[in-house]
Motif scaffolding. Structure first.
Motif, PDB file in Angstrom:
ATOM      1  N   GLU A  86       0.829  -1.209   0.000  1.00  0.00           N
ATOM      2  CA  GLU A  86       0.000   0.000   0.000  1.00  0.00           C
ATOM      3  C   GLU A  86       0.864   1.260   0.000  1.00  0.00           C
ATOM      4  O   GLU A  86       0.569   2.234  -0.698  1.00  0.00           O
ATOM      5  CB  GLU A  86      -0.929   0.000   1.217  1.00  0.00           C
ATOM      6  CG  GLU A  86      -1.935   1.139   1.212  1.00  0.00           C
ATOM      7  CD  GLU A  86      -2.885   1.105   2.391  1.00  0.00           C
ATOM      8  OE1 GLU A  86      -3.527   2.138   2.649  1.00  0.00           O
ATOM      9  OE2 GLU A  86      -2.982   0.051   3.065  1.00  0.00           O
ATOM     10  N   HIS A  89       2.274   1.835  -3.451  1.00  0.00           N
ATOM     11  CA  HIS A  89       1.196   2.308  -4.332  1.00  0.00           C
ATOM     12  C   HIS A  89       1.019   3.825  -4.192  1.00  0.00           C
ATOM     13  O   HIS A  89       0.930   4.556  -5.195  1.00  0.00           O
ATOM     14  CB  HIS A  89      -0.117   1.599  -3.989  1.00  0.00           C
ATOM     15  CG  HIS A  89      -1.326   2.222  -4.615  1.00  0.00           C
ATOM     16  ND1 HIS A  89      -1.645   2.051  -5.953  1.00  0.00           N
ATOM     17  CD2 HIS A  89      -2.284   3.037  -4.100  1.00  0.00           C
ATOM     18  CE1 HIS A  89      -2.744   2.738  -6.231  1.00  0.00           C
ATOM     19  NE2 HIS A  89      -3.155   3.330  -5.122  1.00  0.00           N
ATOM     20  N   HIS A  90       1.000   4.311  -2.948  1.00  0.00           N
ATOM     21  CA  HIS A  90       0.816   5.745  -2.725  1.00  0.00           C
ATOM     22  C   HIS A  90       2.034   6.543  -3.191  1.00  0.00           C
ATOM     23  O   HIS A  90       1.891   7.646  -3.738  1.00  0.00           O
ATOM     24  CB  HIS A  90       0.542   6.024  -1.244  1.00  0.00           C
ATOM     25  CG  HIS A  90      -0.807   5.581  -0.777  1.00  0.00           C
ATOM     26  ND1 HIS A  90      -1.984   6.053  -1.333  1.00  0.00           N
ATOM     27  CD2 HIS A  90      -1.187   4.697   0.195  1.00  0.00           C
ATOM     28  CE1 HIS A  90      -3.018   5.486  -0.729  1.00  0.00           C
ATOM     29  NE2 HIS A  90      -2.560   4.670   0.195  1.00  0.00           N
ATOM     30  N   THR A  92       4.118   5.720  -5.644  1.00  0.00           N
ATOM     31  CA  THR A  92       4.063   5.729  -7.110  1.00  0.00           C
ATOM     32  C   THR A  92       3.093   6.790  -7.609  1.00  0.00           C
ATOM     33  O   THR A  92       3.400   7.554  -8.532  1.00  0.00           O
ATOM     34  CB  THR A  92       3.637   4.347  -7.638  1.00  0.00           C
ATOM     35  OG1 THR A  92       4.547   3.354  -7.159  1.00  0.00           O
ATOM     36  CG2 THR A  92       3.623   4.320  -9.155  1.00  0.00           C
ATOM     37  N   ASP A  93       1.932   6.861  -6.978  1.00  0.00           N
ATOM     38  CA  ASP A  93       0.915   7.838  -7.371  1.00  0.00           C
ATOM     39  C   ASP A  93       1.415   9.266  -7.168  1.00  0.00           C
ATOM     40  O   ASP A  93       1.238  10.135  -8.044  1.00  0.00           O
ATOM     41  CB  ASP A  93      -0.358   7.596  -6.554  1.00  0.00           C
ATOM     42  CG  ASP A  93      -1.484   8.535  -6.952  1.00  0.00           C
ATOM     43  OD1 ASP A  93      -1.898   8.505  -8.119  1.00  0.00           O
ATOM     44  OD2 ASP A  93      -1.947   9.306  -6.087  1.00  0.00           O
ATOM     45  N   GLN A  94       2.072   9.519  -6.033  1.00  0.00           N
ATOM     46  CA  GLN A  94       2.560  10.865  -5.738  1.00  0.00           C
ATOM     47  C   GLN A  94       3.665  11.293  -6.705  1.00  0.00           C
ATOM     48  O   GLN A  94       3.694  12.431  -7.176  1.00  0.00           O
ATOM     49  CB  GLN A  94       3.064  10.932  -4.292  1.00  0.00           C
ATOM     50  CG  GLN A  94       1.965  10.940  -3.246  1.00  0.00           C
ATOM     51  CD  GLN A  94       1.079  12.165  -3.340  1.00  0.00           C
ATOM     52  OE1 GLN A  94       1.561  13.283  -3.534  1.00  0.00           O
ATOM     53  NE2 GLN A  94      -0.224  11.971  -3.239  1.00  0.00           N
ATOM     54  N   LYS A  96       4.148  10.262  -9.760  1.00  0.00           N
ATOM     55  CA  LYS A  96       3.528  10.516 -11.065  1.00  0.00           C
ATOM     56  C   LYS A  96       2.830  11.862 -11.087  1.00  0.00           C
ATOM     57  O   LYS A  96       2.877  12.586 -12.093  1.00  0.00           O
ATOM     58  CB  LYS A  96       2.535   9.403 -11.402  1.00  0.00           C
ATOM     59  CG  LYS A  96       3.179   8.095 -11.839  1.00  0.00           C
ATOM     60  CD  LYS A  96       2.135   7.062 -12.202  1.00  0.00           C
ATOM     61  CE  LYS A  96       2.774   5.763 -12.671  1.00  0.00           C
ATOM     62  NZ  LYS A  96       1.745   4.727 -12.981  1.00  0.00           N
ATOM     63  N   GLN A  97       2.168  12.218  -9.994  1.00  0.00           N
ATOM     64  CA  GLN A  97       1.471  13.503  -9.940  1.00  0.00           C
ATOM     65  C   GLN A  97       2.420  14.678 -10.125  1.00  0.00           C
ATOM     66  O   GLN A  97       2.024  15.733 -10.620  1.00  0.00           O
ATOM     67  CB  GLN A  97       0.721  13.632  -8.602  1.00  0.00           C
ATOM     68  CG  GLN A  97      -0.562  12.816  -8.524  1.00  0.00           C
ATOM     69  CD  GLN A  97      -1.374  13.140  -7.280  1.00  0.00           C
ATOM     70  OE1 GLN A  97      -1.391  14.273  -6.814  1.00  0.00           O
ATOM     71  NE2 GLN A  97      -2.059  12.142  -6.744  1.00  0.00           N
ATOM     72  N   THR A 101       9.339  10.027 -12.571  1.00  0.00           N
ATOM     73  CA  THR A 101       9.350   8.579 -12.745  1.00  0.00           C
ATOM     74  C   THR A 101       9.911   7.916 -11.495  1.00  0.00           C
ATOM     75  O   THR A 101      10.961   8.326 -10.986  1.00  0.00           O
ATOM     76  CB  THR A 101      10.229   8.182 -13.951  1.00  0.00           C
ATOM     77  OG1 THR A 101       9.709   8.815 -15.127  1.00  0.00           O
ATOM     78  CG2 THR A 101      10.237   6.668 -14.144  1.00  0.00           C
ATOM     79  N   ASP A 303      -0.967   7.003   3.034  1.00  0.00           N
ATOM     80  CA  ASP A 303      -1.067   8.012   1.976  1.00  0.00           C
ATOM     81  C   ASP A 303      -0.378   9.310   2.393  1.00  0.00           C
ATOM     82  O   ASP A 303       0.303   9.947   1.579  1.00  0.00           O
ATOM     83  CB  ASP A 303      -2.529   8.269   1.606  1.00  0.00           C
ATOM     84  CG  ASP A 303      -3.396   8.648   2.809  1.00  0.00           C
ATOM     85  OD1 ASP A 303      -3.034   8.301   3.953  1.00  0.00           O
ATOM     86  OD2 ASP A 303      -4.439   9.295   2.606  1.00  0.00           O
ATOM     87  N   LYS A 307       2.863  11.025   0.611  1.00  0.00           N
ATOM     88  CA  LYS A 307       2.739  12.397   0.111  1.00  0.00           C
ATOM     89  C   LYS A 307       3.798  13.314   0.737  1.00  0.00           C
ATOM     90  O   LYS A 307       4.420  14.129   0.049  1.00  0.00           O
ATOM     91  CB  LYS A 307       1.338  12.932   0.421  1.00  0.00           C
ATOM     92  CG  LYS A 307       1.064  14.324  -0.132  1.00  0.00           C
ATOM     93  CD  LYS A 307      -0.386  14.725   0.127  1.00  0.00           C
ATOM     94  CE  LYS A 307      -0.687  16.092  -0.463  1.00  0.00           C
ATOM     95  NZ  LYS A 307      -2.104  16.488  -0.243  1.00  0.00           N
TER      96      LYS A 307
END
Length: 347
Positions: A86, A89-90, A92-94, A96-97, A101, A303, A307
């Motif tokens: 988890e 996952h968070h 990777t998302d941050q 990308k935002q 890479t 998360d 972040k």
């Protein structure tokens, strides 16, 4: 020409020249470029600058996530374990935002420095997000010697000058202790990991502090050890429970893996959860919601951890963050069915 000459021509201190040559925070991007332009114009090549180590801008940058594997906590297949899965996952998302890479690197803890140096030489990164769960201060300092932009996740050493983003483990343990006490439990057990890391030690400190406020403590006979990453009944724990003259009415476990193992172990020997013993965990992994009974636990805001850590990396790339910070992300109790009030115990 010497570094003193560069400093004089640029109108800055020798320290500022050194920071610029080493791509370290402490000087503005404009000043850094000014110093490097003067050095280049006068044919001065700093020995401290390493090829490929120029810090990239925050857009289109490569961020490296490094996990250091061992047999106890961050195992070979750590990325399949709910907590780490988890968290990644968070992250990777941050990343990308921010238009960057993420490269994930798993390194054997015994060969940490050498392997990371090779990886950085082959593919230089703009910053390293280091999973510090099972690391020691010397290991962290070695990594800082390889890269100037490092943020350490999931641990914190107060005496180390570095960027840390960690769970507030002491608070989480304290919240767990307050919860079981407020449910009326007085004969309380404690399940600790047989592999000790700072996170677990701080959870224990917080838990025991909460009990002490009410004149309570955990008896030695009610302190148990389990493997922290095995989600299965554990024979030694079952035997220890069966040998007790008086069972605890509630047990706190240092993570959800151990709490789920404890529930399965208790059920194996005919002890009902929560009717006979309430069980509480820490982390709030996905499995906490699917075990029967659903697990009361301490929620870790993965998360927010992700972040915050990624923002520190980006801020350093943009020279908005120049000094090390220690950031703790607070926790909260999630009430489910594995804990009930002491007076509500059913026959």
């Amino acid at each position: 020409m010497k570094i003193d000459d560069i400093a004089r021509l640029a109108g800055v201190s020798k320290a500022a020249v050194s920071l610029a040559f080493n791509n370290k925070p402490g000087v503005s991007e404009q000043t850094r470029e000014h110093i490097l332009n003067i050095a280049e114009a006068h044919g001065y090549k700093p020995r401290t600058i390493k090829p490929g180590r120029e810090i990239q801008k925050s857009a289109n940058a490569i961020i490296r996530f490094v996990a250091c594997k061992n047999a106890d906590i961050v195992t070979e297949h750590y990325d399949t374990l709910p907590f780490f899965n988890e968290l990644i996952h968070h992250i990777t998302d941050q990343v990308k935002q921010h238009g960057n890479t993420l490269v994930i690197s798993s390194i054997d803890i015994q060969n940490l420095q050498n392997e990371l140096e090779v990886l950085e030489k082959e593919q230089p990164s703009a910053g390293i997000l280091l999973l510090g769960t099972n690391l020691t201060p010397p290991m962290i300092e070695h990594i800082q010697s390889i890269h100037t932009n490092v943020v350490i996740l999931d641990t914190c050493f107060e005496h180390v000058d570095a960027n840390f983003v960690s769970i507030n483990n002491t608070l989480g343990g304290y919240q767990a202790g307050k919860h079981v006490v407020n449910l009326g439990h007085r004969n309380i057990g404690y399940v600790k990991s047989n592999a000790r890391i700072p996170n677990f030690i701080k959870r224990e400190e917080g838990f025991r502090a909460a009990l002490a406020e009410h004149g309570l403590s955990v008896k030695d006979a009610l302190t148990f050890e389990l493997s922290p990453m095995r989600v299965m009944p554990q024979e030694d724990f079952q035997q220890a429970i069966q040998q007790l003259q008086e069972m605890p009415t509630a047990i706190f476990c240092e993570n959800d893996y151990m709490a789920i193992s404890a529930i399965k172990s208790l059920q194996n020997i005919g002890i009902r959860v929560p009717e006979d013993i309430s069980v509480m965990g820490f982390d709030n992994i996905f499995e906490a919601k699917v075990i029967s009974p659903e697990l009361t636990t301490v929620h870790v805001k993965k998360d927010i951890l992700a972040k915050t850590a990624v923002k520190l990396i980006i801020d350093q790339l943009d020279h908005r963050q120049n000094s090390g910070v220690h950031i703790y992300v607070n926790t909260e109790v999630v009430e489910r069915r594995s804990c009930i009030a002491a007076h509500a115990k059913k026959a």
